[in-house]
Design an enzyme around this catalytic site. Structure first.
Site, PDB file in Angstrom:
ATOM      1  N   CYS A   1      25.751  84.990  48.467  1.00  9.29           N
ATOM      2  CA  CYS A   1      24.983  85.605  48.243  1.00  9.29           C
ATOM      3  C   CYS A   1      23.894  86.182  49.074  1.00  9.29           C
ATOM      4  O   CYS A   1      24.038  85.535  50.209  1.00  9.29           O
ATOM      5  CB  CYS A   1      24.195  85.592  46.908  1.00  9.29           C
ATOM      6  SG  CYS A   1      25.230  85.000  45.342  1.00  9.29           S
TER       7      CYS A   1
ATOM      8  N   ARG B   1      24.176  89.681  44.734  1.00  4.35           N
ATOM      9  CA  ARG B   1      25.254  88.722  44.276  1.00  4.35           C
ATOM     10  C   ARG B   1      26.595  89.308  44.662  1.00  4.35           C
ATOM     11  O   ARG B   1      27.118  90.267  44.688  1.00  4.35           O
ATOM     12  CB  ARG B   1      25.364  88.693  42.746  1.00  4.35           C
ATOM     13  CG  ARG B   1      26.193  87.566  42.355  1.00  4.35           C
ATOM     14  CD  ARG B   1      26.084  87.338  40.895  1.00  4.35           C
ATOM     15  NE  ARG B   1      26.965  86.274  40.398  1.00  4.35           N
ATOM     16  CZ  ARG B   1      27.832  86.061  39.308  1.00  4.35           C
ATOM     17  NH1 ARG B   1      27.701  87.111  38.397  1.00  4.35           N
ATOM     18  NH2 ARG B   1      28.262  84.938  38.984  1.00  4.35           N
TER      19      ARG B   1
ATOM     20  N   ILE C   1      31.696  85.072  42.357  1.00  4.09           N
ATOM     21  CA  ILE C   1      32.484  84.001  42.677  1.00  4.09           C
ATOM     22  C   ILE C   1      33.011  83.492  41.370  1.00  4.09           C
ATOM     23  O   ILE C   1      34.285  82.898  41.096  1.00  4.09           O
ATOM     24  CB  ILE C   1      32.325  83.149  43.862  1.00  4.09           C
ATOM     25  CG1 ILE C   1      31.905  83.881  45.223  1.00  4.09           C
ATOM     26  CG2 ILE C   1      33.424  81.973  43.958  1.00  4.09           C
ATOM     27  CD1 ILE C   1      32.910  84.473  45.649  1.00  4.09           C
TER      28      ILE C   1
ATOM     29  N   ASN D   1      21.760  81.114  47.581  1.00  3.50           N
ATOM     30  CA  ASN D   1      23.052  81.459  48.220  1.00  3.50           C
ATOM     31  C   ASN D   1      23.789  80.319  48.530  1.00  3.50           C
ATOM     32  O   ASN D   1      23.294  79.379  49.181  1.00  3.50           O
ATOM     33  CB  ASN D   1      22.564  82.155  49.514  1.00  3.50           C
ATOM     34  CG  ASN D   1      23.470  82.569  50.478  1.00  3.50           C
ATOM     35  OD1 ASN D   1      24.752  82.742  49.998  1.00  3.50           O
ATOM     36  ND2 ASN D   1      23.366  82.154  51.788  1.00  3.50           N
ATOM     37  N   GLY D   2      25.089  80.424  48.318  1.00  2.00           N
ATOM     38  CA  GLY D   2      26.125  79.322  48.416  1.00  2.00           C
ATOM     39  C   GLY D   2      26.821  78.962  47.580  1.00  2.00           C
ATOM     40  O   GLY D   2      27.087  79.628  46.521  1.00  2.00           O
TER      41      GLY D   2
ATOM     42  N   ASP E   1      26.703  77.831  39.058  1.00  2.00           N
ATOM     43  CA  ASP E   1      26.121  76.649  39.649  1.00  2.00           C
ATOM     44  C   ASP E   1      24.796  76.906  39.994  1.00  2.00           C
ATOM     45  O   ASP E   1      23.795  75.987  40.192  1.00  2.00           O
ATOM     46  CB  ASP E   1      26.729  76.197  40.922  1.00  2.00           C
ATOM     47  CG  ASP E   1      27.026  77.534  42.100  1.00  2.00           C
ATOM     48  OD1 ASP E   1      26.582  78.824  41.435  1.00  2.00           O
ATOM     49  OD2 ASP E   1      27.794  77.109  43.064  1.00  2.00           O
TER      50      ASP E   1
ATOM     51  N   SER F   1      38.059  77.417  55.959  1.00  2.30           N
ATOM     52  CA  SER F   1      38.233  77.301  57.265  1.00  2.30           C
ATOM     53  C   SER F   1      37.971  75.797  57.793  1.00  2.30           C
ATOM     54  O   SER F   1      37.539  75.007  56.850  1.00  2.30           O
ATOM     55  CB  SER F   1      37.279  78.170  57.946  1.00  2.30           C
ATOM     56  OG  SER F   1      36.038  77.363  58.098  1.00  2.30           O
TER      57      SER F   1
END
Length: 648
Positions: free
Chosen positions: A2, A50, A53, A75-76, A100, A360
């Site tokens: 976000c 937002r 997820i 954010n995260g 979360d 990644s």
């Protein structure tokens, strides 16, 4: 993933500021295109853009505790949020979502500022404690997620990107001359500085508490001391493999399509292999290729995908370097010269067509000594140890200065850098190796009047301090620590965050799970150099063929670009009458750099790209009234406003 933003005025918001939290967050809609949430009281206004997820329906932020006195924008991802939620409910807390972010408010109720120690994830957090009129800003341990802030003693503005802070209004856009020198040295602006004198970046692993009395900034986590050079045992491999597999498993939770970047190398190969071991069904992998064989990994990625049985997708991208340069300058908000941001952006753009989340392999090279330069550093150090300092300085130093900088010579004959490095100490030689033109570019291209504003400022000094403070019995540990504190967050992770968030794609880095980083630091150096422990793990999972793949950088042909598709743009940008950097840069030097590159006398592609990105940034972010100088170096921040404390 976000975008967060907020404005706090401790004496009470002024009438025009009440809705600013939402307006600030609106500048971040590329990071969070799915929803825009706001909160406001008499003293604070918060905003949240937002990207949904987890808990797609009820996870709207800001989120608070039971009575709403604590509000969080975040954010995260907190990867262990389910475990934390179970503990909180057992203590009597009432949680209304599966998101979360909600656990953060309740953890703060119980643990105060120490709540951060319970979190495993990537995060930038803004927490407003309305009862105590207290703002808490937190950035994750390794710096995966960014956090900018401005504090003028009356109000505090913060955001995921610099543009959100600027949207608060009243933030002076005066260039910090130290940041300019840092950029011309490293190709990016290292934290805690930003390109603007009035704004700072919160450093990785740091927490800031701001009240009407001032700001206290402290480090809450650091990489533990490096391990001894002890005999290698089977347990080292077993524990690393178990941690890596668990780190990947934690990052597989999502209520949206999830896959992985796959380059064909060891790092992404290990992540995808672990995904296949943990996930049910076939893993989706994505690769992009470019129209040059030496910069195209599609064949290697396809071979890995076939070996692992993934649902593999690939795309050939015709990279428009000129268009990408201008677009990325606006997304980065600060000058940023890592040209691999171009392929990273195109990879993210293609991946976003089918995915919302991608894993990644980023971080493995810095954590496990994957870059070739570490071997050179160690070899040079052995020569220094066997050669008296006076001899190195009196013989090798002058030889390095006299040796020609002949980029057209065969590589074995290009000894100038090595000769110069051997005359220096270990850390200075390393810093030169990761710098543009060995750190000499500011002195080369800045106008004398701009250079005088620096007052002797040394861009290498922070690196030396980090190198000296880290307790390691061997050089490799110190070099890896230095890079994990500087190049990793300020270059690599900044690149991935902005390039992926530009298209609304969340990227997760299991190699940077803090537990894995802590364990890697404890390993004998022989297992870290060249990613030996990672290669051994991958060999056990997928076989030697994949584990022995050579490293291939995700780079672009800058020298060719600057003599081809970017030649006209570079000349127009850097020598035209509208050049926004003309107040800082010596035009005669800039013209010489371009001329020598055009004629093939020097390979100046990286330098030209850095100057182009600086010019693109200046045109995008500096108004005419902002140009014409830079803020002089004034020494340390006043302690009345900023106090650094060590780890608890």
């Amino acid at each position: 993933m976000c975008g967060i933003a907020g404005l706090i005025r401790f004496a009470g918001l002024e009438p025009g500021e009440i809705g600013l939290g939402g307006a600030m967050a609106a500048t971040l809609r590329h990071r969070g295109p799915d929803d825009l949430g706001t909160y406001a009281d008499r003293f604070a206004t918060l905003g949240h853009a937002r990207l949904s997820i987890i808990d797609l329906k009820t996870g709207r932020q800001p989120l608070g505790n039971e009575d709403g006195s604590i509000q969080v924008v975040f954010n995260g991802e907190i990867y262990n949020h389910r475990e934390i939620a179970r503990r909180l409910r057992a203590r009597g807390h009432v949680l209304h979502t599966r998101c979360d972010a909600e656990v953060i408010a309740h953890l703060y109720e119980d643990d105060g500022d120490d709540f951060v120690h319970a979190l495993n994830g990537m995060f930038a957090i803004g927490l407003w404690d309305a009862r105590r009129r207290r703002l808490v800003l937190v950035r994750d341990r390794l710096g995966v997620k960014p956090l900018y802030w401005h504090d003028d003693g009356r109000r505090v503005a913060f955001g995921s990107e610099l543009k959100a802070v600027l949207a608060a209004g009243g933030v002076e856009r005066r260039v910090d001359c130290r940041a300019l020198a840092d950029y011309l040295t490293f190709g990016h602006v290292p934290a805690p500085l930003t390109i603007f004198d009035a704004v700072r970046k919160l450093e990785p692993g740091f927490l800031a508490v701001i009240t009407s009395e001032g700001a206290v900034v402290r480090r809450y986590w650091d990489i533990p001391p490096a391990g001894e050079d002890v005999p290698i045992e089977p347990r080292h491999f077993e524990q690393f493999a178990a941690l890596l597999e668990d780190s990947v498993g934690l990052r597989l939770e999502a209520d949206v399509p999830l896959g992985a970047f796959l380059s064909g190398g060891v790092d992404s190969g290990a992540v995808v292999t672990a995904m296949c071991r943990k996930a049910g069904g076939r893993v989706i992998t994505q690769t992009v290729g470019f129209d040059r064989a030496d910069h195209d990994e599609r064949a290697a990625a396809a071979a890995t995908a076939a070996l692992l049985g993934t649902r593999h997708r690939e795309a050939l991208v015709e990279a428009d370097a000129a268009a990408a340069a201008e677009r990325l300058a606006r997304h980065f908000d600060e000058p940023f010269a890592d040209s691999s941001a171009v392929p990273t952006y195109y990879l993210s753009k293609v991946a976003r067509e089918g995915l919302t989340v991608a894993l990644s392999g980023d971080g493995a090279d810095e954590t496990l000594g994957g870059y070739r330069r570490y071997r050179f550093d160690l070899a040079e150090a052995r020569v220094r140890a066997g050669c008296p300092r006076w001899l190195r300085r009196s013989l090798l130093g002058p030889a390095g200065r006299l040796y020609p900088k002949a980029d057209w010579l065969p590589r074995p004959l290009r000894a100038k850098v090595t000769l110069t490095n051997l005359a220096l100490d270990d850390v200075t030689a390393h810093l030169r190796s990761v710098s543009l033109r060995g750190g000499a570019l500011p002195r080369t291209v800045l106008r004398p009047e701009t250079d005088r504003l620096l007052g002797g400022y040394d861009p290498f000094q922070r690196g030396r301090e980090l190198f000296d403070r880290y307790p390691s019995p061997h050089l490799l540990g110190r070099l890896l620590y230095l890079d994990m504190k500087t190049l990793l967050p300020d270059d690599m992770l900044t690149k991935v965050d902005r390039a992926s968030m530009a298209v609304g794609l969340e990227v997760r880095e299991p190699m940077l799970d803090y537990r894995l980083v802590e364990y890697a630091a404890s390993l004998p150096p022989g297992l870290r150099l060249g990613k030996r422990v990672l290669r051994a793990t991958l060999a056990g999972w997928a076989g030697l063929e994949l584990a022995r793949r050579p490293k291939k950088g995700f780079d672009v042909p800058l020298d060719d670009w600057c003599r081809g598709p970017l030649r006209e743009m570079s000349h127009d940008l850097l020598t035209g009458a509208a050049a926004g950097t003309a107040e800082w840069l010596d035009p005669r030097v800039v013209r010489r750099l371009l001329r020598d590159h055009d004629r093939g006398l020097r390979s100046n592609g990286a330098v030209i790209w850095a100057l182009m990105m600086l010019e693109h940034w200046a045109r995008a972010y500096l108004r005419p009234s902002d140009r014409g100088g830079a803020a002089p170096h004034r020494g340390p921040e006043p302690r009345r406003r900023l106090e650094h404390a060590g780890c608890p």
